[in-house]
Design a protein around this motif. Structure first.
Motif, PDB file in Angstrom:
ATOM      1  N   PRO A  14      41.257  14.720 -21.575  1.00 20.05           N
ATOM      2  CA  PRO A  14      42.328  13.727 -21.500  1.00 20.05           C
ATOM      3  C   PRO A  14      41.934  12.459 -20.731  1.00 20.05           C
ATOM      4  N   ASP A  15      40.880  12.556 -19.906  1.00 18.65           N
ATOM      5  CA  ASP A  15      40.489  11.428 -19.062  1.00 18.65           C
ATOM      6  C   ASP A  15      39.160  10.800 -19.447  1.00 18.65           C
ATOM      7  N   GLY A  16      38.601  11.183 -20.604  1.00 19.68           N
ATOM      8  CA  GLY A  16      37.316  10.621 -20.997  1.00 19.68           C
ATOM      9  C   GLY A  16      36.447  11.647 -21.687  1.00 19.68           C
ATOM     10  N   THR A  17      35.144  11.557 -21.441  1.00 17.92           N
ATOM     11  CA  THR A  17      34.183  12.473 -22.060  1.00 17.92           C
ATOM     12  C   THR A  17      33.302  13.094 -20.989  1.00 17.92           C
ATOM     13  N   ALA A  18      33.287  14.413 -20.949  1.00 14.81           N
ATOM     14  CA  ALA A  18      32.435  15.135 -20.003  1.00 14.81           C
ATOM     15  C   ALA A  18      31.114  15.477 -20.675  1.00 14.81           C
ATOM     16  N   ASP A  19      30.027  15.013 -20.094  1.00 13.23           N
ATOM     17  CA  ASP A  19      28.725  15.442 -20.577  1.00 13.23           C
ATOM     18  C   ASP A  19      28.469  16.859 -20.086  1.00 13.23           C
ATOM     19  N   ALA A  20      27.696  17.621 -20.841  1.00 12.19           N
ATOM     20  CA  ALA A  20      27.505  19.030 -20.519  1.00 12.19           C
ATOM     21  C   ALA A  20      26.196  19.528 -21.129  1.00 12.19           C
ATOM     22  N   TYR A  21      25.811  20.725 -20.700  1.00  5.64           N
ATOM     23  CA  TYR A  21      24.634  21.405 -21.248  1.00  5.64           C
ATOM     24  C   TYR A  21      25.105  22.684 -21.905  1.00  5.64           C
ATOM     25  N   LEU A  22      24.630  22.922 -23.134  1.00  2.00           N
ATOM     26  CA  LEU A  22      24.974  24.133 -23.871  1.00  2.00           C
ATOM     27  C   LEU A  22      23.705  24.918 -24.151  1.00  2.00           C
ATOM     28  N   ALA A  23      23.722  26.201 -23.797  1.00  2.00           N
ATOM     29  CA  ALA A  23      22.590  27.090 -24.073  1.00  2.00           C
ATOM     30  C   ALA A  23      23.098  28.318 -24.816  1.00  2.00           C
ATOM     31  N   HIS A  24      22.325  28.766 -25.805  1.00  2.63           N
ATOM     32  CA  HIS A  24      22.727  29.946 -26.570  1.00  2.63           C
ATOM     33  C   HIS A  24      21.502  30.598 -27.192  1.00  2.63           C
ATOM     34  N   PRO A  25      21.597  31.874 -27.537  1.00  2.00           N
ATOM     35  CA  PRO A  25      20.474  32.535 -28.204  1.00  2.00           C
ATOM     36  C   PRO A  25      20.113  31.807 -29.496  1.00  2.00           C
ATOM     37  N   ASP A  26      18.846  31.681 -29.746  1.00  2.00           N
ATOM     38  CA  ASP A  26      18.375  30.921 -30.909  1.00  2.00           C
ATOM     39  C   ASP A  26      18.253  31.840 -32.122  1.00  2.00           C
ATOM     40  N   ASP A  27      19.401  32.463 -32.480  1.00  2.00           N
ATOM     41  CA  ASP A  27      19.375  33.421 -33.593  1.00  2.00           C
ATOM     42  C   ASP A  27      20.382  33.071 -34.687  1.00  2.00           C
ATOM     43  N   GLY A  28      21.080  31.954 -34.514  1.00  2.00           N
ATOM     44  CA  GLY A  28      22.005  31.501 -35.542  1.00  2.00           C
ATOM     45  C   GLY A  28      23.373  32.140 -35.513  1.00  2.00           C
ATOM     46  N   GLY A  29      23.580  33.127 -34.665  1.00  2.00           N
ATOM     47  CA  GLY A  29      24.867  33.827 -34.647  1.00  2.00           C
ATOM     48  C   GLY A  29      25.724  33.425 -33.473  1.00  2.00           C
ATOM     49  N   PRO A  30      27.025  33.707 -33.529  1.00  2.00           N
ATOM     50  CA  PRO A  30      27.917  33.424 -32.395  1.00  2.00           C
ATOM     51  C   PRO A  30      27.802  34.496 -31.318  1.00  2.00           C
ATOM     52  N   HIS A  31      28.045  34.100 -30.102  1.00  2.00           N
ATOM     53  CA  HIS A  31      27.951  35.021 -28.962  1.00  2.00           C
ATOM     54  C   HIS A  31      29.116  34.775 -28.010  1.00  2.00           C
ATOM     55  N   ALA A  32      29.442  35.793 -27.209  1.00  2.00           N
ATOM     56  CA  ALA A  32      30.500  35.649 -26.214  1.00  2.00           C
ATOM     57  C   ALA A  32      30.185  34.476 -25.297  1.00  2.00           C
ATOM     58  N   ALA A  33      31.224  33.722 -24.937  1.00  2.00           N
ATOM     59  CA  ALA A  33      31.027  32.476 -24.200  1.00  2.00           C
ATOM     60  C   ALA A  33      31.147  32.672 -22.691  1.00  2.00           C
ATOM     61  N   VAL A  34      30.350  31.889 -21.970  1.00  2.00           N
ATOM     62  CA  VAL A  34      30.382  31.852 -20.508  1.00  2.00           C
ATOM     63  C   VAL A  34      30.454  30.391 -20.072  1.00  2.00           C
ATOM     64  N   LEU A  35      31.404  30.091 -19.206  1.00  2.00           N
ATOM     65  CA  LEU A  35      31.536  28.766 -18.608  1.00  2.00           C
ATOM     66  C   LEU A  35      30.895  28.817 -17.228  1.00  2.00           C
ATOM     67  N   LEU A  36      29.893  27.973 -17.001  1.00  2.00           N
ATOM     68  CA  LEU A  36      29.193  27.942 -15.713  1.00  2.00           C
ATOM     69  C   LEU A  36      29.616  26.682 -14.963  1.00  2.00           C
ATOM     70  N   TYR A  37      30.250  26.888 -13.814  1.00  2.00           N
ATOM     71  CA  TYR A  37      30.683  25.767 -12.986  1.00  2.00           C
ATOM     72  C   TYR A  37      29.620  25.442 -11.938  1.00  2.00           C
ATOM     73  N   MET A  38      29.250  24.191 -11.890  1.00  2.00           N
ATOM     74  CA  MET A  38      28.180  23.704 -11.036  1.00  2.00           C
ATOM     75  C   MET A  38      28.543  23.738  -9.551  1.00  2.00           C
ATOM     76  N   ASP A  39      27.506  23.627  -8.723  1.00  2.00           N
ATOM     77  CA  ASP A  39      27.704  23.379  -7.306  1.00  2.00           C
ATOM     78  C   ASP A  39      27.841  21.868  -7.106  1.00  2.00           C
ATOM     79  N   ALA A  40      27.987  21.428  -5.865  1.00  2.00           N
ATOM     80  CA  ALA A  40      28.241  20.014  -5.596  1.00  2.00           C
ATOM     81  C   ALA A  40      27.060  19.114  -5.970  1.00  2.00           C
TER      82      ALA A  40
END
Length: 251
Positions: A14-40
């Motif tokens: 709602p306030d703009g665009t958040a840049d982010a990093y996405l990592a996933h297994p390189d097998d073409g399939g969907p996987h359960a998602a994990v949100l990783l919150y950064m430190d300061a």
């Protein structure tokens, strides 16, 4: 560990665009998602390595730059290794940014991150897991409280002020949590002293939350971050075991 694909992504909020990093297994399939919150210190190579490790265990991992309102990562330029000499100057620039991220903004952003993951082709449908570090542990807790139907597991490591005397302390919302919870506290962390650890434990117990809170001996605030002088390899490996066990159970 499976091969991992990592890429930069943009998340509309709602306030703009958040840049982010996405990592996933390189097998073409969907996987359960994990949100990783950064430190300061923010989105940087260290956190990308951590996301890659989680992805290698079979998950799709999103690491948003939660300071996106102040610019794309790195919001504050960092050395390759953050030692005691660099900390004062870095925190002088980071603290005002950190203080501007109010609980209301955290919850609003979390909705955007969760919605983005729900539409992500690399992520499966269903509740996600969250892991947070330092300030990110508080963000993880607030997200689990605000969106209980979307979060199945929440972990926080060397989090600070999770059960303070403040009127908006996140532990006061514990009765909203439905996820399984794990916290790995540092025993030498001035931002999370024994009285706050006890207060958090009591709040989670009173709310009937499935949880485990452990204190890691000899660990300082930031013990999982290998690019800082706070790093503790024993505590870090213990954190990985606890996190992987939690995600395996809940997701």
């Amino acid at each position: 560990m499976t091969a991992v694909h990592g890429t930069a992504v943009n998340i509309p909020t709602p306030d703009g665009t958040a840049d982010a990093y996405l990592a996933h297994p390189d097998d073409g399939g969907p996987h359960a998602a994990v949100l990783l919150y950064m430190d300061a210190f923010g989105l940087r190579p260290q956190l990308k390595k951590m996301a890659d490790r989680i992805a290698g265990a079979g998950y799709t991992v999103l690491v948003p730059n939660v300071f996106y309102r102040h610019g794309r990562a790195p919001v504050v330029e960092l050395p390759d290794f953050i030692g005691p000499d660099q900390r004062p100057g870095i925190f002088e620039r980071i603290v005002p940014v950190l203080q501007s991220l109010t609980p209301e903004l955290v919850v609003r952003d979390a909705d955007a991150y969760l919605r983005w993951l729900a539409a992500c082709p690399q992520a499966t449908d269903g509740p996600i897991g969250i892991t947070g570090y330092c300030m990110g542990a508080g963000l993880a807790l607030r997200t689990a409280c605000a969106y209980p139907d979307r979060v199945a597991a929440v972990a926080g490591f060397h989090g600070g002020n999770l059960a303070s005397d403040a009127a908006d302390s996140p532990h006061l919302l514990a009765d909203r949590i439905t996820a399984e919870v794990y916290f790995g506290h540092a025993d030498q962390d001035h931002s999370m002293p024994p009285e706050q650890i006890e207060r958090l434990e009591k709040a989670l117990t009173a709310a009937g939350v499935r949880h485990r809170c452990e204190v890691y001996p000899g660990a300082h605030h930031g013990y999982t971050q290998a690019d800082t002088n706070a790093y503790n390899p024993v505590g870090d490996e213990r954190h990985w075991t606890a996190l992987e066990d939690l995600l395996a159970r809940a997701l």
